[in-house]
Every structure is written in structure tokens, then in C-alpha cells.
Design an enzyme around this catalytic site. Structure first.
Site, PDB file in Angstrom:
ATOM      1  N   VAL A 111       0.863  -1.061  -0.269  1.00 51.15           N
ATOM      2  CA  VAL A 111       0.041   0.082   0.071  1.00 51.15           C
ATOM      3  C   VAL A 111       0.947   1.201  -0.009  1.00 51.15           C
ATOM      4  O   VAL A 111       1.720   1.496   0.829  1.00 51.15           O
ATOM      5  CB  VAL A 111      -0.905   0.104   1.345  1.00 51.15           C
ATOM      6  CG1 VAL A 111      -1.982   1.332   1.103  1.00 51.15           C
ATOM      7  CG2 VAL A 111      -2.011  -1.250   1.263  1.00 51.15           C
ATOM      8  N   LYS A 112       0.849   2.053  -0.959  1.00 48.06           N
ATOM      9  CA  LYS A 112       1.563   3.266  -1.338  1.00 48.06           C
ATOM     10  C   LYS A 112       0.867   4.566  -0.456  1.00 48.06           C
ATOM     11  O   LYS A 112      -0.435   4.874  -0.816  1.00 48.06           O
ATOM     12  CB  LYS A 112       1.741   3.515  -2.434  1.00 48.06           C
ATOM     13  CG  LYS A 112       2.646   4.462  -3.194  1.00 48.06           C
ATOM     14  CD  LYS A 112       2.879   4.245  -4.403  1.00 48.06           C
ATOM     15  CE  LYS A 112       4.161   5.537  -4.938  1.00 48.06           C
ATOM     16  NZ  LYS A 112       4.305   5.285  -6.612  1.00 48.06           N
ATOM     17  N   VAL A 113       1.380   5.020   0.258  1.00 46.03           N
ATOM     18  CA  VAL A 113       0.656   6.152   1.167  1.00 46.03           C
ATOM     19  C   VAL A 113       1.466   7.321   1.173  1.00 46.03           C
ATOM     20  O   VAL A 113       2.971   7.359   1.244  1.00 46.03           O
ATOM     21  CB  VAL A 113       0.881   5.532   2.803  1.00 46.03           C
ATOM     22  CG1 VAL A 113       0.100   6.863   3.638  1.00 46.03           C
ATOM     23  CG2 VAL A 113      -0.226   4.457   2.816  1.00 46.03           C
TER      24      VAL A 113
END
Length: 219
Positions: free
Chosen positions: A86-88
Site C-alpha cells: 500500500v502506497k501512502v
């Protein structure tokens, strides 16, 4: 150093995978839009197709900016496939989300990092990857590679396990510099990766070998 490809284009991903050197994929909303992938269900389906193309990690970015939105989107993305990271974004809410995901065993990639302080916070929160943007710093007359080196020094000081994923790579020289500094991962478009294959002396040498061979067999 791991090689990731920065794209949402399935053909480019398959081309890089066929070379036998691909370790993963990074994407972002802009790359999705470039492929005309719009709408939540279409985007989720496209992420699954990307995962089906490769063996390694696939960074899938949340769109929401609030803590609650990031949690909802991130959990939905992580549930798609074990390969999903998951890219945050590097924001206060993003750091809180990274800590939440880390505690839940969900891997993360903290994106839009432009300082050592930001990279340190991401690591403290438990990010799997931190993505300093080399090219965008170069664009404003700041040394992007110096940032990679500074982050690596801090991480090495404390044996931090967060991996440095050099992003916004613009050229094959960027790739070589990242490898020289010791970045764990670099992500680049297919064009930059393929340019590593090229050298005029290789072409000249191959042409010479072939010419000599044809001359020998024609006698």
C-alpha cells in the site's frame, strides 16, 4: 539492487518481466490515468492484472487524504493480492496510516519523500519502503542523489530495515548512481531500464564479430 518498473502499462511490465530482471512494479494515479484506467472497480481490476504479470511487489497508491480514507482504501488494496504494497503519501495522516498498517502486518511504501526527516519518520512508523523522488529534486536544482546517500547513512546508523526505493528516476545514469550509493530498490520507466543495454562499443564489437564470421565462412 532491486529493479522495479514505474508504470501501469501492462505491455511495458511484460517486456521488463521477459528480460528476467524485474523485481516489482510501482504505480500512481497519474500512471493509471495515462492508461485511461478510471473508476474504482477498473483500477482494482487493473492492479490485479499487474500482479498476475509479475512475481514481486506491486505498489498500489491510496487516493484519500484523510486517515480514515487511507485505512479504508489501503485495506481494500491489501486484500486484493499478497503482492500488493500500500502506497501512502508523506503527510501526518499518512504516517499515522503507515503505523496502523504496520501493526496489522500490511506492507507500505511511503511516497513523495523529499527529506531525511521525512524518511526517518516513515521508518519509525514501520514503512516497508520509503520513496525519495530523485528527479523532482533535480528539477529544482537540488541533488536528489545526495538525499539517497543521506537517508542511507541514517538508516545504516541504526540498522533500520525500511528499504530505500529511489523513485522519479529519469535516466540510466540515475540507475547507476543509485546502485553506487546503495539504494535497496530503484523504480524507473522501461525506457531508462532498456538504455542500460546500450553501448556503442558493444554494437561496434558485435558488428565486427559478425563481419569476421561471414568473411570466414565465405572463403
Amino acid at each position: 539492487m532491486k529493479f522495479f518498473i514505474d508504470t501501469a502499462n501492462l505491455e511495458d511490465i511484460r517486456t521488463a518481466e521477459a528480460l528476467g530482471i524485474l523485481d516489482g512494479v510501482t504505480t500512481n494515479p497519474s500512471l493509471m490515468a495515462r492508461e485511461k484506467i478510471t473508476g474504482e472497480e477498473a483500477i482494482l481490476s487493473h492492479y490485479q492484472r499487474i500482479c498476475d504479470c509479475v512475481q514481486g511487489d506491486v505498489s498500489a497508491e491510496v487516493i484519500g487524504t484523510s486517515f480514515s480514507e487511507m485505512l479504508e482504501e489501503g485495506e481494500r488494496l491489501a486484500a486484493l493480492d499478497p503482492q500488493i504494497v500500500v502506497k501512502v503519501p508523506m503527510t501526518k495522516e499518512g504516517i499515522q496510516a503507515i503505523k496502523y498498517f504496520s501493526d496489522k502486518g500490511i506492507r507500505t511504501n511511503c511516497t513523495l519523500v523529499f527529506s531525511v526527516g521525512q524518511a526517518l519518520l516513515a521508518a519509525k512508523a514501520g514503512a516497508t519502503y520509503v520513496s525519495p523522488f530523485v528527479g523532482r529534486l533535480d528539477d529544482i536544482s537540488t541533488d536528489g542523489m545526495a538525499l539517497i546517500a543521506a537517508i542511507k547513512k541514517v538508516y545504516d546508523n541504526y540498522q533500520i530495515s525500511t528499504q530505500i526505493l529511489a523513485a522519479s528516476i529519469r535516466s540510466p545514469m540515475h540507475i547507476i548512481q543509485c546502485a553506487s550509493i546503495g539504494a535497496d530498490v530503484m523504480t524507473a520507466p522501461l525506457s531508462a531500464i532498456l538504455k542500460l543495454l546500450e553501448h556503442p562499443l558493444t554494437n561496434k564489437g558485435l558488428a565486427g564479430f559478425l563481419a569476421d564470421y561471414h568473411q570466414a565462412i565465405s572463403k
